[in-house]
Scaffold this motif. Structure first.
Motif, PDB file in Angstrom:
ATOM      1  N   ALA A  40      45.057  33.409  45.570  1.00  0.00           N
ATOM      2  CA  ALA A  40      44.877  34.479  44.577  1.00  0.00           C
ATOM      3  C   ALA A  40      44.381  33.912  43.249  1.00  0.00           C
ATOM      4  O   ALA A  40      44.941  32.957  42.708  1.00  0.00           O
ATOM      5  N   THR A  41      43.310  34.508  42.729  1.00  0.00           N
ATOM      6  CA  THR A  41      42.723  34.109  41.454  1.00  0.00           C
ATOM      7  C   THR A  41      42.735  35.292  40.498  1.00  0.00           C
ATOM      8  O   THR A  41      43.102  36.410  40.878  1.00  0.00           O
ATOM      9  N   SER A  42      42.294  35.061  39.274  1.00  0.00           N
ATOM     10  CA  SER A  42      42.223  36.159  38.303  1.00  0.00           C
ATOM     11  C   SER A  42      41.304  37.270  38.806  1.00  0.00           C
ATOM     12  O   SER A  42      41.570  38.449  38.574  1.00  0.00           O
ATOM     13  N   LEU A  43      40.259  36.901  39.532  1.00  0.00           N
ATOM     14  CA  LEU A  43      39.338  37.901  40.067  1.00  0.00           C
ATOM     15  C   LEU A  43      40.055  38.858  41.011  1.00  0.00           C
ATOM     16  O   LEU A  43      39.831  40.074  40.990  1.00  0.00           O
ATOM     17  N   ASN A  44      40.951  38.316  41.835  1.00  0.00           N
ATOM     18  CA  ASN A  44      41.678  39.156  42.790  1.00  0.00           C
ATOM     19  C   ASN A  44      42.687  40.063  42.090  1.00  0.00           C
ATOM     20  O   ASN A  44      42.835  41.240  42.449  1.00  0.00           O
ATOM     21  N   TYR A  45      43.380  39.531  41.087  1.00  0.00           N
ATOM     22  CA  TYR A  45      44.282  40.375  40.304  1.00  0.00           C
ATOM     23  C   TYR A  45      43.494  41.482  39.591  1.00  0.00           C
ATOM     24  O   TYR A  45      43.958  42.626  39.485  1.00  0.00           O
ATOM     25  N   ASN A  46      42.312  41.142  39.118  1.00  0.00           N
ATOM     26  CA  ASN A  46      41.461  42.148  38.469  1.00  0.00           C
ATOM     27  C   ASN A  46      41.098  43.263  39.440  1.00  0.00           C
ATOM     28  O   ASN A  46      41.040  44.440  39.068  1.00  0.00           O
ATOM     29  N   ASP A  47      40.846  42.876  40.693  1.00  0.00           N
ATOM     30  CA  ASP A  47      40.538  43.878  41.719  1.00  0.00           C
ATOM     31  C   ASP A  47      41.687  44.873  41.884  1.00  0.00           C
ATOM     32  O   ASP A  47      41.474  46.087  42.002  1.00  0.00           O
ATOM     33  N   ILE A  48      42.921  44.362  41.890  1.00  0.00           N
ATOM     34  CA  ILE A  48      44.081  45.248  42.039  1.00  0.00           C
ATOM     35  C   ILE A  48      44.218  46.157  40.822  1.00  0.00           C
ATOM     36  O   ILE A  48      44.538  47.350  40.944  1.00  0.00           O
ATOM     37  N   MET A  49      43.950  45.614  39.638  1.00  0.00           N
ATOM     38  CA  MET A  49      43.991  46.449  38.430  1.00  0.00           C
ATOM     39  C   MET A  49      42.943  47.553  38.510  1.00  0.00           C
ATOM     40  O   MET A  49      43.203  48.710  38.163  1.00  0.00           O
ATOM     41  N   ARG A  50      41.755  47.191  38.967  1.00  0.00           N
ATOM     42  CA  ARG A  50      40.690  48.199  39.128  1.00  0.00           C
ATOM     43  C   ARG A  50      41.094  49.246  40.159  1.00  0.00           C
ATOM     44  O   ARG A  50      40.796  50.433  40.017  1.00  0.00           O
ATOM     45  N   LEU A  51      41.747  48.795  41.224  1.00  0.00           N
ATOM     46  CA  LEU A  51      42.188  49.714  42.274  1.00  0.00           C
ATOM     47  C   LEU A  51      43.114  50.785  41.710  1.00  0.00           C
ATOM     48  O   LEU A  51      42.965  51.979  42.014  1.00  0.00           O
ATOM     49  N   TYR A  52      44.049  50.384  40.872  1.00  0.00           N
ATOM     50  CA  TYR A  52      44.974  51.356  40.288  1.00  0.00           C
ATOM     51  C   TYR A  52      44.243  52.355  39.390  1.00  0.00           C
ATOM     52  O   TYR A  52      44.563  53.550  39.375  1.00  0.00           O
ATOM     53  N   ILE A  53      43.259  51.869  38.649  1.00  0.00           N
ATOM     54  CA  ILE A  53      42.501  52.782  37.785  1.00  0.00           C
ATOM     55  C   ILE A  53      41.680  53.754  38.622  1.00  0.00           C
ATOM     56  O   ILE A  53      41.643  54.960  38.353  1.00  0.00           O
TER      57      ILE A  53
END
Length: 494
Positions: free
Chosen positions: A167-180
């Motif tokens: 898991a990288t920052s890019l993957n965490y960003n994906d999850i944040m985008r998913l919630y939005i």
């Protein structure tokens, strides 16, 4: 080839002064070679047309290809959202064995397969990868799940990536985008907190997503706290995009004075980024600040070597937003003198502006002047006028303009007319057109949309008005699996 390289050397003579002549020549030659190959692929805008024959012909003619050329072409096609063609190049690149295919290329290919062929195909591709090639593809598959809005599957897969240490920052960003994307912006800040707890440093994008999530909930105070934290982080380099985002959130919150402060901060970071100037011009237009728009447009023309259609589109749209139609027309004239290729999306902005002000006749005069210059409009250009005439209840003109649009449909197979305009024109022509007109119009309409009840309503009204037998029409309806409703039956009884 030699002449192309010479032009590149001339254009980049300042750069050449800092690079050895041999290295610069090779770099210039590579760039020129890429352009020649890409110039053959670029005109194939129809996604249904494969670019593989173009690549095969290039090799047969003795054209050279290497890893960096093909990688750049894939990247450029992805940036233009031509995913099917990008996938063609990627798969051709891996199947021909002409150059090495690295783990990062497998990840890009998996993402393209997900976009073009769907999630099942992407999962199948992932399962077929070797342990050596799979390392960078975990994130690509997660991105496919996020793009589909699959919350449970995305979270489960993210947990697996964390357990594997991928898991990288890019993957965490994906999850944040998913919630939005799925209407749960309140959960994005928790993901940012989790990142930090797991020892993963948030990047610029992480902070921007989090601020956006607060902006969506009008929680400006929390947004400001995230911004302050971001500015304190030594590993973060503040950029124009972040400050422009903050300005936009202030605009949406009605805090225009604060928005202006951050627009100035953003401008300080733009430097020679044309996209940045475009973004700021649009934001100033939202605030009604014409002087700042014109100032930035002048700066963009000074700082950036060349303005492309995108730049003119932004400025024209901003002028239209402020109702400055005379200045919009002058800028369109300027664009026409400088544009290398005529893109009707640019003048369409002025046509929309005229129609919004009720000046549909002026919009039509403008379009016909362009046609007199030898340009062939897109269907949408005429459809814009049709919608304008519908708004003014000038239905004969709306019918004529929509007919013009339909006759051009073959030039743009992806165009679809607005349902409301279609309904209005069909209703009018059913009441007023003769049988031949209605049949011809419906026949044209069937080339762009699926046959529907409204088409048969128009035909039925015309047939009955003109005393023509309707049994054949009712039979056609049955074949098209459209039941005769009460309106049809009542028309038949008249």
């Amino acid at each position: 080839m030699a002449f192309a390289v010479f032009k590149l050397l001339k254009r980049h003579q300042n750069l050449a002064a800092n690079v050895s002549p041999i290295k610069f020549y090779c770099r210039a030659r590579h760039t020129a070679n890429t352009r020649n190959l890409f110039s053959r692929i670029s005109p194939l805008g129809d996604p249904s047309l494969s670019v593989v024959p173009v690549l095969d012909q290039w090799v047969q003619e003795g054209g050279k290809v290497n890893y960096f050329e093909l990688q750049r072409i894939v990247r450029d096609l992805r940036a233009r959202k031509r995913y099917r063609h990008a996938l063609d190049v990627s798969e051709w690149m891996s199947s021909k064995g002409l150059c090495q295919f690295l783990p990062g290329d497998h990840a890009v290919q998996l993402d393209l397969i997900g976009r073009v062929r769907g999630l099942d195909a992407a999962e199948s591709c992932f399962s077929s990868l070797s342990d050596e090639d799979i390392s960078k593809s975990y994130g690509a598959l997660l991105n496919c799940y996020v793009r589909e809005g699959l919350i449970d599957k995305s979270l489960s897969y993210m947990q697996k990536m964390k357990e594997l240490g991928f898991a990288t920052s890019l993957n965490y960003n994906d999850i944040m985008r998913l919630y939005i994307r799925t209407g749960q912006p309140e959960k994005s800040p928790d993901v940012l907190s989790e990142m930090k707890e797991e020892g993963v440093s948030p990047d610029n994008f992480s902070y921007r997503i989090c601020m956006s999530s607060y902006g969506m909930r009008s929680d400006i105070s929390s947004m400001e706290k995230v911004l302050e934290e971001m500015e304190r982080e030594p590993h973060i380099s503040m950029d124009w995009l972040t400050y422009a985002l903050v300005a936009n959130l202030y605009i949406k919150a009605g805090l225009h004075d604060k928005a202006l402060i951050y627009l100035e901060k953003s401008e300080e970071k733009v430097n020679k980024d044309a996209l940045g100037y475009n973004h700021l011009i649009s934001l100033y237009a939202s605030l009604g600040c014409k002087d700042d728009m014109m100032r930035l447009w002048s700066l963009e023309k000074t700082k950036c070597k060349k303005q492309i259609n995108r730049d003119y589109t932004t400025m024209l749209g901003s002028l239209v937003k402020l109702g400055e139609l005379e200045e919009t027309k002058k800028l369109l004239d300027e664009w026409e003198l400088s544009c290398p290729s005529y893109d009707f999306r640019v003048p369409n902005i002025l046509l929309i502006g005229y129609c919004q002000k009720g000046l549909v006749e002026q919009a039509e005069d403008t379009l016909r002047d362009i046609v007199k210059k030898g340009k062939t409009p897109t269907p949408n250009s005429w459809a814009i006028l049709a919608a304008g005439y519908v708004d003014k209840q000038k239905m004969q003109k709306a019918f004529e303009c929509m007919t013009e649009a339909l006759n051009l449909q073959a030039r743009n197979t992806g165009w679809r007319p607005k349902p409301g305009v279609v309904s209005s024109v069909l209703s009018w022509i059913g009441d007023n057109g003769d049988i031949e007109q209605v049949e011809a119009f419906v026949s044209l309409m069937k080339t762009v949309i699926t046959v529907n009840r409204e088409m048969y309503h128009a035909l039925m009204k015309a047939y009955i008005r003109c005393g023509k037998e309707v049994e054949g029409l009712l039979h056609s309806m049955k074949e098209d699996q459209i039941e005769a409703d009460d309106e049809i039956l009542s028309l038949r009884q008249k």
